[in-house]
Design an enzyme around this catalytic site. Structure first.
Site, PDB file in Angstrom:
ATOM      1  N   HIS A 119      16.497 -17.853   4.216  1.00 48.19           N
ATOM      2  CA  HIS A 119      17.801 -17.773   4.858  1.00 48.19           C
ATOM      3  C   HIS A 119      18.542 -18.129   4.324  1.00 48.19           C
ATOM      4  O   HIS A 119      18.563 -19.492   4.930  1.00 48.19           O
ATOM      5  CB  HIS A 119      17.792 -17.993   6.926  1.00 48.19           C
ATOM      6  N   TYR A 120      19.428 -17.677   4.314  1.00 47.09           N
ATOM      7  CA  TYR A 120      21.303 -18.004   3.458  1.00 47.09           C
ATOM      8  C   TYR A 120      21.928 -18.486   4.484  1.00 47.09           C
ATOM      9  O   TYR A 120      23.801 -19.038   4.259  1.00 47.09           O
ATOM     10  CB  TYR A 120      21.321 -17.265   1.912  1.00 47.09           C
ATOM     11  N   HIS A 145       5.152 -14.704   7.787  1.00 50.05           N
ATOM     12  CA  HIS A 145       4.830 -15.621   8.478  1.00 50.05           C
ATOM     13  C   HIS A 145       3.405 -16.004   9.374  1.00 50.05           C
ATOM     14  O   HIS A 145       3.820 -15.699  10.370  1.00 50.05           O
ATOM     15  CB  HIS A 145       5.607 -17.307   9.365  1.00 50.05           C
ATOM     16  N   ASP A 171       9.797 -19.087   4.220  1.00 48.98           N
ATOM     17  CA  ASP A 171      11.235 -19.199   5.723  1.00 48.98           C
ATOM     18  C   ASP A 171      11.678 -20.406   5.633  1.00 48.98           C
ATOM     19  O   ASP A 171      12.282 -20.610   7.006  1.00 48.98           O
ATOM     20  CB  ASP A 171       9.859 -19.527   7.368  1.00 48.98           C
ATOM     21  N   PHE A 190      16.070 -22.880  16.777  1.00 46.08           N
ATOM     22  CA  PHE A 190      14.647 -22.657  15.773  1.00 46.08           C
ATOM     23  C   PHE A 190      14.302 -22.785  14.558  1.00 46.08           C
ATOM     24  O   PHE A 190      15.179 -22.029  13.538  1.00 46.08           O
ATOM     25  CB  PHE A 190      14.390 -21.067  15.749  1.00 46.08           C
TER      26      PHE A 190
HETATM   27 ZN   LIG Z   1      10.444 -14.559  10.760  1.00 44.00          ZN
END
Ligand SMILES: [Zn+2]
Length: 425
Positions: free
Chosen positions: A58-59, A228, A301, A319
């Site tokens: 995730h960027y 995941h 992740d 999260f």
């Molecule tokens: Zn996820």
């Protein structure tokens, strides 16, 4: 110019060999002994691996660049030995039109220092039941589809999405989560949730949606990939589905392999992720799943957040934890060096050739003459400590800081160019 990486232990075709690697014109020219070049990189006593492949990062760019941006995210990847990543589309705006996708792909190319493959969303804005034009997204550069961060709540929507994805030969990578069962939970349902007095997450939120999706995948024939997986039942469902010939693959995240709910020391935001840390039994099932091929690969992740978003208790923390810069070394130290659960070859496969193969990323994750010179060199002999000051990510949100590890990255190359070198920030 020719560069030669001399005397390393080279991971090639599933084996470790003592060899030199010759690089010319951004590509691997040869792998063998007694190779010479204009520039010599001494890799004596070091591991020379294909650049690692992480299909789940995730960027936050565009939209939340205070957490991370394409440049810092890709620098973090390079620091961890990753040279190819798959970026999730939960940015703002979500790249759900061809124009936005084209722009995203362009930005990734301009600002990224590793190869970035871009996911398109399964549904518009990731949260609606409306499908984007998959053919157009693919043409604009999307390599796969995911609503990561959200489950697809409506079965009919997922069914249509899978039919369309199949038609367009796109993988559907699902964050399996039924929101009605998830019910704003935070900690895995069990003793720890009670002890911390925090809302529990039932594993059913994950497993029921996987069960549903596997049936939809069977019907549509789509390549269904599960992000995941975190529970024993998830692994059992995938094992069963694979035995039935369903076109399913899945990944495990380093934190679910390394930690359980019992490791949450106190109400600490750095231990809050989704899916949550599970039980010892779940952790053991993930390890068995990797070893027997039910779980195909490891993906981090990598989920950076600003410091203030992870401080204080778990109730209010965001999260997710970072993963790019700690994945290889923490997994190597625990499971290869200390516990001897995996071999080094297995770990490297799950982090390089396997993700490339599953996602059809040609010429990534392998060291072969003719392939791009994407190489990572690791130091397996010396112990170092994971320190906040060394992170290249804007996010320092990882519970692994302070751990003593082996397998620090010495150098990472993308297309023959050094993109990370130890000692240089
Ligand atoms: Zn996820």
């Amino acid at each position: 110019m020719q560069t030669v990486i001399k005397n390393g232990t080279v991971y090639q075709n599933g084996r470790l060999i003592h060899a030199d690697v010759l690089i010319e014109d951004q590509k691997i020219k040869a792998i063998g002994t007694d190779l010479t070049g204009d520039k010599v990189i001494d890799a004596t006593g070091k591991l020379v691996s294909p650049g690692l492949v992480d299909v789940h990062v995730h960027y936050r760019d565009p939209g939340q660049t205070y957490k991370e941006d394409i440049e810092t995210g890709s620098k973090a990847a390079a620091h961890g030995g990753f040279t190819t990543v798959g970026a999730m589309p939960n940015v703002t705006p979500v790249p759900d039109t061809p124009d936005l996708m084209k722009k995203m792909v362009q930005e990734n190319k301009q600002k990224g220092i590793v190869h970035i493959f871009q996911y398109g969303p399964i549904t518009k804005n990731e949260t609606t039941d409306e499908l984007p034009d998959y053919a157009a997204l693919k043409k604009a550069g999307a390599f796969a589809l995911s609503n990561d961060g959200h489950g697809v709540q409506t079965a009919q929507t997922m069914y249509l999405a899978m039919q369309e994805a199949k038609k367009n030969d796109l993988i559907v990578a699902a964050h399996a989560q039924d929101d009605s069962l998830f019910n704003h939970g935070i900690v895995n349902e069990g003793e720890k949730a009670k002890e911390l007095n925090l809302p529990p997450v039932t594993e059913l939120a994950e497993t029921t949606q996987i069960a549903r999706d596997l049936l939809l995948a069977e019907k549509t024939g789509v390549h269904y990939h599960i992000c995941h997986v975190s529970t024993k039942t998830s692994v059992e469902l995938v094992r069963m589905a694979k035995a039935c010939g369903i076109n399913v693959t899945c990944e495990a995240a380093p934190h679910h392999l390394l930690l359980t709910e019992d490791d949450i020391p106190k109400d600490n935001g750095y231990y809050k992720m989704n899916p949550p840390l599970r039980s010892k039994e779940d952790q053991a099932a993930l390890l068995v799943g990797l070893l027997d091929g039910t779980i195909d690969l490891i993906a981090t992740d990598h989920a950076p957040h600003a410091k203030q978003e992870k401080q204080g208790g778990m109730q209010n923390a965001a999260f997710g934890i970072t993963g790019s810069e700690t994945a290889f070394s923490t997994l190597y130290t625990k499971f290869v060096k200390e516990d001897k659960v995996f071999t080094l070859e297995q770990l490297l496969s799950w982090l390089s050739d396997q993700p490339a193969k599953v996602f059809g990323l040609k010429k990534a994750g392998v060291l072969e003459p003719g392939c791009p010179a994407d190489v990572a060199i690791f130091d397996l002999e010396h112990e170092t400590e994971l320190k906040e000051k060394n992170y290249q990510s804007k996010g320092i949100n990882t519970p692994f800081t302070g751990q003593k590890i082996y397998g620090a990255t010495v150098m990472t190359m993308v297309d023959g160019e050094v993109v990370y070198q130890r000692g240089e920030k």
